[in-house]
Design an enzyme around this catalytic site. Structure first.
Site, PDB file in Angstrom:
ATOM      1  N   TRP A  15      69.843  77.129 -42.573  1.00 19.34           N
ATOM      2  CA  TRP A  15      69.578  77.416 -43.969  1.00 19.34           C
ATOM      3  C   TRP A  15      68.561  76.494 -44.613  1.00 19.34           C
ATOM      4  O   TRP A  15      68.124  76.729 -45.740  1.00 19.34           O
ATOM      5  CB  TRP A  15      70.870  77.340 -44.783  1.00 19.34           C
ATOM      6  CG  TRP A  15      71.753  76.164 -44.461  1.00 19.34           C
ATOM      7  CD1 TRP A  15      72.855  76.183 -43.659  1.00 19.34           C
ATOM      8  CD2 TRP A  15      71.618  74.815 -44.914  1.00 19.34           C
ATOM      9  NE1 TRP A  15      73.422  74.920 -43.587  1.00 19.34           N
ATOM     10  CE2 TRP A  15      72.672  74.067 -44.352  1.00 19.34           C
ATOM     11  CE3 TRP A  15      70.708  74.166 -45.754  1.00 19.34           C
ATOM     12  CZ2 TRP A  15      72.842  72.704 -44.589  1.00 19.34           C
ATOM     13  CZ3 TRP A  15      70.866  72.805 -45.993  1.00 19.34           C
ATOM     14  CH2 TRP A  15      71.919  72.086 -45.418  1.00 19.34           C
ATOM     15  N   LYS A  24      70.244  86.421 -36.237  1.00 23.27           N
ATOM     16  CA  LYS A  24      71.370  86.182 -37.134  1.00 23.27           C
ATOM     17  C   LYS A  24      71.010  84.987 -38.007  1.00 23.27           C
ATOM     18  O   LYS A  24      71.085  83.847 -37.589  1.00 23.27           O
ATOM     19  CB  LYS A  24      72.645  85.886 -36.336  1.00 23.27           C
ATOM     20  CG  LYS A  24      73.961  86.209 -37.070  1.00 23.27           C
ATOM     21  CD  LYS A  24      74.217  85.380 -38.312  1.00 23.27           C
ATOM     22  CE  LYS A  24      74.626  83.968 -37.996  1.00 23.27           C
ATOM     23  NZ  LYS A  24      75.009  83.217 -39.262  1.00 23.27           N
ATOM     24  N   SER A  52      73.453  72.447 -35.895  1.00 27.19           N
ATOM     25  CA  SER A  52      74.171  71.217 -35.579  1.00 27.19           C
ATOM     26  C   SER A  52      74.434  71.079 -34.082  1.00 27.19           C
ATOM     27  O   SER A  52      74.498  72.076 -33.345  1.00 27.19           O
ATOM     28  CB  SER A  52      75.504  71.177 -36.326  1.00 27.19           C
ATOM     29  OG  SER A  52      76.430  72.086 -35.753  1.00 27.19           O
ATOM     30  N   THR A 103      77.719  72.875 -32.994  1.00 29.58           N
ATOM     31  CA  THR A 103      77.542  74.304 -32.761  1.00 29.58           C
ATOM     32  C   THR A 103      76.767  74.548 -31.477  1.00 29.58           C
ATOM     33  O   THR A 103      77.068  75.492 -30.735  1.00 29.58           O
ATOM     34  CB  THR A 103      76.820  74.956 -33.946  1.00 29.58           C
ATOM     35  OG1 THR A 103      77.577  74.735 -35.145  1.00 29.58           O
ATOM     36  CG2 THR A 103      76.651  76.448 -33.735  1.00 29.58           C
ATOM     37  N   TYR A 119      79.686  79.476 -24.845  1.00 31.57           N
ATOM     38  CA  TYR A 119      79.586  80.933 -24.920  1.00 31.57           C
ATOM     39  C   TYR A 119      78.642  81.480 -23.855  1.00 31.57           C
ATOM     40  O   TYR A 119      78.897  82.537 -23.260  1.00 31.57           O
ATOM     41  CB  TYR A 119      79.099  81.360 -26.301  1.00 31.57           C
ATOM     42  CG  TYR A 119      80.099  81.161 -27.418  1.00 31.57           C
ATOM     43  CD1 TYR A 119      81.457  80.984 -27.160  1.00 31.57           C
ATOM     44  CD2 TYR A 119      79.695  81.165 -28.746  1.00 31.57           C
ATOM     45  CE1 TYR A 119      82.373  80.809 -28.182  1.00 31.57           C
ATOM     46  CE2 TYR A 119      80.596  81.003 -29.781  1.00 31.57           C
ATOM     47  CZ  TYR A 119      81.932  80.810 -29.495  1.00 31.57           C
ATOM     48  OH  TYR A 119      82.834  80.634 -30.525  1.00 31.57           O
ATOM     49  N   GLU A 137      67.738  73.466 -30.607  1.00 25.76           N
ATOM     50  CA  GLU A 137      67.309  72.321 -31.402  1.00 25.76           C
ATOM     51  C   GLU A 137      68.474  71.952 -32.290  1.00 25.76           C
ATOM     52  O   GLU A 137      68.807  72.665 -33.235  1.00 25.76           O
ATOM     53  CB  GLU A 137      66.082  72.627 -32.258  1.00 25.76           C
ATOM     54  CG  GLU A 137      65.616  71.390 -33.023  1.00 25.76           C
ATOM     55  CD  GLU A 137      64.574  71.673 -34.073  1.00 25.76           C
ATOM     56  OE1 GLU A 137      64.851  71.383 -35.264  1.00 25.76           O
ATOM     57  OE2 GLU A 137      63.497  72.180 -33.726  1.00 25.76           O
ATOM     58  N   CYS A 138      69.103  70.828 -31.977  1.00 28.51           N
ATOM     59  CA  CYS A 138      70.337  70.431 -32.655  1.00 28.51           C
ATOM     60  C   CYS A 138      70.077  69.266 -33.604  1.00 28.51           C
ATOM     61  O   CYS A 138      68.982  69.126 -34.122  1.00 28.51           O
ATOM     62  CB  CYS A 138      71.403  70.111 -31.608  1.00 28.51           C
ATOM     63  SG  CYS A 138      71.784  71.530 -30.528  1.00 28.51           S
ATOM     64  N   CYS A 158      65.738  68.344 -40.350  1.00 29.29           N
ATOM     65  CA  CYS A 158      66.314  67.855 -39.095  1.00 29.29           C
ATOM     66  C   CYS A 158      65.616  66.606 -38.585  1.00 29.29           C
ATOM     67  O   CYS A 158      66.251  65.736 -37.988  1.00 29.29           O
ATOM     68  CB  CYS A 158      66.292  68.961 -38.038  1.00 29.29           C
ATOM     69  SG  CYS A 158      64.659  69.654 -37.722  1.00 29.29           S
ATOM     70  N   GLU A 198      74.229  62.522 -38.258  1.00 22.48           N
ATOM     71  CA  GLU A 198      73.353  63.274 -39.145  1.00 22.48           C
ATOM     72  C   GLU A 198      74.098  63.603 -40.436  1.00 22.48           C
ATOM     73  O   GLU A 198      75.220  64.109 -40.405  1.00 22.48           O
ATOM     74  CB  GLU A 198      72.898  64.559 -38.468  1.00 22.48           C
ATOM     75  CG  GLU A 198      71.882  65.343 -39.275  1.00 22.48           C
ATOM     76  CD  GLU A 198      71.354  66.542 -38.517  1.00 22.48           C
ATOM     77  OE1 GLU A 198      70.127  66.697 -38.421  1.00 22.48           O
ATOM     78  OE2 GLU A 198      72.179  67.330 -38.012  1.00 22.48           O
TER      79      GLU A 198
END
Length: 500
Positions: free
Chosen positions: A166, A190, A244, A247, A254, A266-267, A301, A399
């Site tokens: 976001w 998504k 993040s 995630t 998954y 890219e976290c 980020c 973070e």
């Protein structure tokens, strides 16, 4: 366009036609899914839109549409030149609709219009750069016997799932979608539930520019529901994610539980800024460092929030930074003079406030900010600098994603490098020095994808176009940008011909 000559952003916002429906197979569609969720304006708590949370049926429909389009070759079998021509039309469409797109991002996540508008322009530049580079790719002819012809090819994955954050809704969507499309993939996007509207509008513009039905689908929804279904889908070949680290770890699970789909992650980041003692203009450095970590309310980020300063300059630099932090103009995101908008949500505001309080409780000294901006209301938080906090403290290791940073002194370049790398993240880094030899040596050793010298990672000056970066450690993996970023959306394939 200069936003300061546009005095009626509120009026323009009130005239927006907002379509919250999903975009599947070339058109907006009504879906039922998991129900609906609200997009909330963090400035005043108003509902911007009520959107559908796509469920299994909608995810299946979108993926099936993308698979069918890929197999039929309406896009995947076009030449790179033909695809690039369509992408250039999309770049024009972004610029022609930049005010609408910027307003959608500003309303949903609080980015000041003075930043959101240039962000759309940068996104259009990304599209043009990709369109140019896709025509420069070439296959590799391998040495072989006279009776054999051997080729190394790069072929598209097929159906690419993309999950975007976001903090830069339109920009990140473009940075993921366009390279994937340029290489011939179909994409199911998504977007973040906090800011979905500009990505849905992007799909309208892409289709109008000539992207065939099914090649790009956009399905709004919650990450724990719609995002999970997309990541687990057996017919998604590659998943690209920005968000993040926690995630990212779940998405890896998954991928393993489903079809071992390729991942680009890219976290999180906790990027260091190392200030050495040979600087000339300390005022300019203080200005750049502050702007770098409070820009977009610190929701960046690669923001350099671990500020490591040679002891000689520690106090004078900190004093200059405090003066600039206190002068930051917080305000309504639709006021062109606003420098600092609200955080994107009440949840994010609470996280930022709790992390600063945890540092204060441990004995750290808050030298600027350190509180909600009660005068502004909404989700505003004052730009903050914290000193005397141990480097091992969570405030310096995790973070936070707000306009907050910690500052620590060091006594030698080697100690600075040790502190910089003493962190689980490896997303970006910044060095401030005029010693080219030292900068070169440290840049090679510090953990991070982009390493900037004498400029913050973002917003950075346009030194070059087409740069490729890849995060390290728990900040993720997979290249973005440049030729490497295009190839990341392909897989290697070898073809050998027996000629006689």
């Amino acid at each position: 366009m200069n936003p300061t000559v546009q005095p009626h952003w509120h009026q323009r916002a009130s005239q927006l036609h907002i379509d919250p429906r999903a975009f599947i197979h070339g058109e907006r569609v009504d879906v039922h899914g998991w129900g609906r969720f609200n997009s909330i304006n963090p400035q005043d708590g108003a509902i911007v839109a009520s959107l559908p949370s796509c469920g299994q049926a909608e995810v299946d429909r979108a993926v099936e549409s993308s698979r069918k389009a890929f197999q039929q070759g309406s896009w995947s079998q076009r030449s790179p030149y033909e695809r690039s021509r369509v992408l250039l039309k999309l770049a024009d469409a972004l610029e022609n609709n930049q005010e609408e797109l910027a307003l959608l991002d500003s309303l949903e996540m609080g980015m000041p219009i003075s930043s959101a508008l240039p962000d759309i322009q940068v996104a259009a530049g990304i599209v043009r750069g990709v369109a140019e580079r896709v025509n420069q790719l070439s296959e590799q002819l391998l040495p072989s016997a006279p009776s054999t012809l051997a080729l190394n090819l790069r072929v598209p994955h097929g159906v690419v799932g993309a999950i975007t954050p976001w903090n830069f809704p339109l920009y990140v969507a473009v940075a993921k979608i366009v390279p994937a499309l340029a290489m011939g993939n179909s994409v199911v996007l998504k977007p973040s539930e906090l800011a979905s509207l500009s990505s849905l509008r992007l799909a309208d513009l892409a289709h109008a520019a000539g992207i065939p039905a099914g090649v790009l689908n956009v399905i709004p929804g919650l990450g724990t529901e719609t995002g999970r279904l997309l990541a687990l889908h057996m017919d998604v070949d590659c998943l690209s994610f920005t968000g993040s680290t926690n995630t990212g770890r779940v998405l890896m699970q998954y991928a393993a539980q489903s079809n071992l789909k390729a991942l680009l992650l890219e976290c999180g980041g906790k990027s260091p800024q190392i200030v050495l003692d040979d600087l000339g203009d300390l005022d300019a450095v203080a200005e750049a460092i502050v702007h770098g970590y409070v820009w977009n309310s610190g929701q960046v980020c690669v923001a350099g929030t671990r500020i490591l300063v040679t002891r000689k300059l520690y106090t004078p630099l900190m004093e200059r930074m405090v003066a600039r932090l206190d002068a930051q103009r917080s305000g309504d995101p639709l006021d062109a003079a606003t420098q600092l908008g609200p955080l994107a949500s009440a949840v994010q505001l609470e996280r930022v406030a709790s992390m600063v309080e945890a540092a204060r409780s441990s004995g750290a000294k808050v030298v600027a900010g350190g509180a909600r901006d009660e005068a502004m209301g909404g989700c505003h938080y004052r730009p903050t600098l914290v000193a005397e906090v141990p480097h091992s403290h969570p405030f310096m290791q995790e973070e936070i994603f707000g306009p907050v940073a910690g500052i620590l002194p060091f006594d030698s370049p080697e100690q600075a490098l040790h502190l910089a790398n003493d962190c689980q993240f490896g997303l970006a880094a910044t060095l401030w020095t005029r010693d080219f030899y030292l900068a070169n040596q440290m840049a090679r050793r510090v953990h991070g994808g982009p390493v900037t010298v004498n400029a913050v990672a973002r917003p950075a000056p346009g030194f070059v176009t087409g740069a490729s970066v890849e995060p390290a450690r728990v900040s993720g993996f997979g290249s973005e940008g440049g030729m490497a970023g295009l190839l990341a959306y392909t897989r290697a394939k070898n073809v050998q011909f027996r000629l006689a």
